[in-house]
Design an enzyme around this catalytic site. Structure first.
Site, PDB file in Angstrom:
ATOM      1  N   ILE A   9      -5.311 -65.155-106.455  1.00  9.16           N
ATOM      2  CA  ILE A   9      -3.726 -65.222-106.154  1.00  9.16           C
ATOM      3  C   ILE A   9      -3.534 -63.757-107.542  1.00  9.16           C
ATOM      4  CG2 ILE A   9      -3.979 -67.875-105.268  1.00  9.16           C
ATOM      5  CD1 ILE A   9      -3.236 -68.435-107.972  1.00  9.16           C
ATOM      6  N   ASP A  10      -3.567 -63.867-108.501  1.00  7.23           N
ATOM      7  CA  ASP A  10      -3.221 -63.393-109.913  1.00  7.23           C
ATOM      8  C   ASP A  10      -3.021 -61.699-108.930  1.00  7.23           C
ATOM      9  OD1 ASP A  10      -5.554 -64.229-111.800  1.00  7.23           O
ATOM     10  OD2 ASP A  10      -4.150 -65.107-110.897  1.00  7.23           O
TER      11      ASP A  10
ATOM     12  N   MET B 279       0.689 -69.845-112.320  1.00  9.75           N
ATOM     13  CA  MET B 279      -0.583 -69.010-112.599  1.00  9.75           C
ATOM     14  C   MET B 279      -0.435 -67.586-113.181  1.00  9.75           C
ATOM     15  SD  MET B 279      -2.924 -71.509-110.549  1.00  9.75           S
ATOM     16  CE  MET B 279      -4.155 -72.733-111.711  1.00  9.75           C
ATOM     17  N   GLY B 280      -1.725 -66.628-113.257  1.00  3.20           N
ATOM     18  CA  GLY B 280      -1.531 -65.334-112.719  1.00  3.20           C
ATOM     19  C   GLY B 280      -2.705 -65.323-114.175  1.00  3.20           C
ATOM     20  N   ARG B 281      -3.142 -66.251-114.558  1.00  2.09           N
ATOM     21  CA  ARG B 281      -3.979 -65.289-115.523  1.00  2.09           C
ATOM     22  C   ARG B 281      -2.872 -64.725-117.058  1.00  2.09           C
ATOM     23  NH1 ARG B 281      -9.094 -67.343-116.353  1.00  2.09           N
ATOM     24  NH2 ARG B 281      -9.755 -67.732-114.061  1.00  2.09           N
TER      25      ARG B 281
ATOM     26  N   GLU C 284       1.932 -69.128-117.087  1.00  2.00           N
ATOM     27  CA  GLU C 284       0.824 -69.320-117.823  1.00  2.00           C
ATOM     28  C   GLU C 284       0.411 -68.361-118.850  1.00  2.00           C
ATOM     29  OE1 GLU C 284      -2.140 -70.652-116.091  1.00  2.00           O
ATOM     30  OE2 GLU C 284      -2.704 -68.944-115.126  1.00  2.00           O
TER      31      GLU C 284
ATOM     32  N   ARG D 110      -3.016 -72.483-105.005  1.00  2.00           N
ATOM     33  CA  ARG D 110      -3.803 -72.117-105.233  1.00  2.00           C
ATOM     34  C   ARG D 110      -4.623 -72.999-103.219  1.00  2.00           C
ATOM     35  NH1 ARG D 110      -7.568 -71.584-109.915  1.00  2.00           N
ATOM     36  NH2 ARG D 110      -9.130 -72.359-108.552  1.00  2.00           N
TER      37      ARG D 110
HETATM   38  O1  F6P Z   1      -7.581 -66.654-111.124  1.00  2.00           O
HETATM   39  C1  F6P Z   1      -7.073 -67.581-110.103  1.00  2.00           C
HETATM   40  C2  F6P Z   1      -6.335 -68.902-111.470  1.00  2.00           C
HETATM   41  O2  F6P Z   1      -5.969 -69.985-110.966  1.00  2.00           O
HETATM   42  C3  F6P Z   1      -5.246 -68.283-112.416  1.00  2.00           C
HETATM   43  O3  F6P Z   1      -4.395 -68.328-112.416  1.00  2.00           O
HETATM   44  C4  F6P Z   1      -5.708 -69.308-113.126  1.00  2.00           C
HETATM   45  O4  F6P Z   1      -5.204 -69.267-114.725  1.00  2.00           O
HETATM   46  C5  F6P Z   1      -7.288 -70.378-112.995  1.00  2.00           C
HETATM   47  O5  F6P Z   1      -7.956 -69.273-111.797  1.00  2.00           O
HETATM   48  C6  F6P Z   1      -7.677 -71.273-113.341  1.00  2.00           C
HETATM   49  O6  F6P Z   1      -9.336 -71.205-114.020  1.00  2.00           O
HETATM   50  P1  F6P Z   1      -9.714 -72.866-112.993  1.00  2.00           P
HETATM   51  O7  F6P Z   1      -9.689 -72.718-111.284  1.00  2.00           O
HETATM   52  O8  F6P Z   1     -11.322 -72.800-113.107  1.00  2.00           O
HETATM   53  O9  F6P Z   1      -9.171 -73.282-113.750  1.00  2.00           O
END
Ligand code: F6P
Length: 342
Positions: A126-127, A169-171, A222, A275
């Protein structure tokens, strides 16, 4: 041809559309068979799989998530992991693996290729931070979900004259924040690519208030960070897979904004809503195109490549290139959002 397929890393809408397309192309057009490994690379290492057929894939196109399950396990982080992958592929008589994943999973696929394992990559996240493709499937759905949430938040923020911080989200990149912020009419968009100055944020909110057009919606990625030294952030730490823990910046910002401006400031963290759910039409089409292209690359023995979309065309790029650099938000698209900041 006998192909293995696995979904690895964070899930996203569209994964099942890829699986369905790979199975349809291989079974119906390439006279082959596909097996699906459970829970990402873990299933390959542990030889846990199911045979995938066209019948098994009926009805999964619109379903979010992945019928195979996923995980963040990587073969290079497990003792003997690569040998276990090789052994499973020999035992199951596989010609190759289709790895559907993001940066981390495709990085492992790149290394597997270097170590002689036949793999083809499909870019998923999704990022939308994979540099070698203009867009990844999952992104359009996450933006649609975040935009719908922002639309809803306008009415309640206006009713109470509040500042609403919406964390997405988006890392470490700001694609979701930028696109959903523009689409949702945000007053401000804070992204990792442009560290924010808390004083400027508060000045913008005051200007909006003074102009009488209050009820500001601020979309915060985030991974957004303050200008060095302007605002103290606690050490986030890392998760069990070594990824920096993200999330929570909006909760740190809200009291600071409220104290400096006197405006009531509330927080909504969209989290895993981005997600979940059914993929948009655009993601279903892109995911189907990627799945077919991955099966074709495997049939051509183009191992070590990842399918990608460039100028509307599906192409094959070397995995080494595909995961080299993350794709950050281009200044010109971020500037579009700035036109609407007060
Ligand atoms: O890489 C997709 C993502 O949804 C990021 O945007 C988010 O920071 C991370 O995964 C969250 O990871 P997890 O599902 O392991 O908590």
């Amino acid at each position: 041809m006998r192909l293995g397929v696995l979904t690895s890393g964070g899930d996203c809408p569209g994964l099942n559309a890829v699986i369905r397309a790979v199975v349809r192309k291989v079974e119906r057009h390439l006279n082959g068979t596909v097996i699906g490994f459970r829970d990402g690379y873990l299933g390959v290492m542990e030889d846990r799989y199911e045979v995938l057929t066209i019948d098994r894939c009926r009805g999964i196109l619109p379903r979010g998530g992945t019928i195979l399950g996923t995980s963040r396990h990587q073969p290079y982080a497990h003792p003997g992991g690569v040998d276990k992958v090789r052994a499973t592929m020999v035992r199951r008589g596989l010609d190759g693996l289709v790895v559907i994943g993001g940066n981390g999973s495709l990085g492992a696929a790149r290394d597997l290729h270097t170590d002689g394992v036949a793999v083809v990559g499909v870019p998923k996240t999704i990022d939308n931070d994979l540099g070698a493709t203009e867009v990844t499937f999952g992104f359009d759905t996450a933006v649609a979900t975040a935009t719908e949430a922002i639309d809803r938040l306008h009415t309640t923020a206006e009713s109470h004259d509040r500042v609403m911080l919406v964390e997405v989200m988006g890392r470490h990149v700001g694609h979701i924040a930028t696109w959903s912020g523009i689409a949702g009419g945000a007053s401000m968009i804070l992204v990792p690519e442009e560290p924010f100055d808390i004083d400027e944020v508060c000045d913008t909110l005051r200007r909006r208030h003074d102009q009488g057009r209050f009820a500001s919606i601020v979309v915060v990625a985030e991974g957004a960070v303050p200008v060095e030294g302007s605002f103290a952030l606690p050490d986030p730490g890392v998760d069990q897979f070594g990824h920096q823990r993200l999330g929570g910046i909006a909760h740190l910002l809200a009291p600071e904004i409220e104290a400096r401006t006197g405006f009531e400031t509330k927080v909504v963290v969209l989290g895993y809503l981005q997600r979940g759910g059914s993929p948009t039409a655009a993601d279903r089409v892109l995911a189907s195109r990627f799945g077919i292209a991955a099966a074709e690359a495997a049939a051509d023995h183009e191992w070590g490549t990842m399918v990608a979309i460039r100028a509307g065309k599906v192409v094959r790029v070397p995995l080494v290139e595909a995961v080299a650099e993350p794709k950050v938000v281009a200044a010109d698209i971020h500037d579009v959002g700035k036109v609407f900041f007060a």
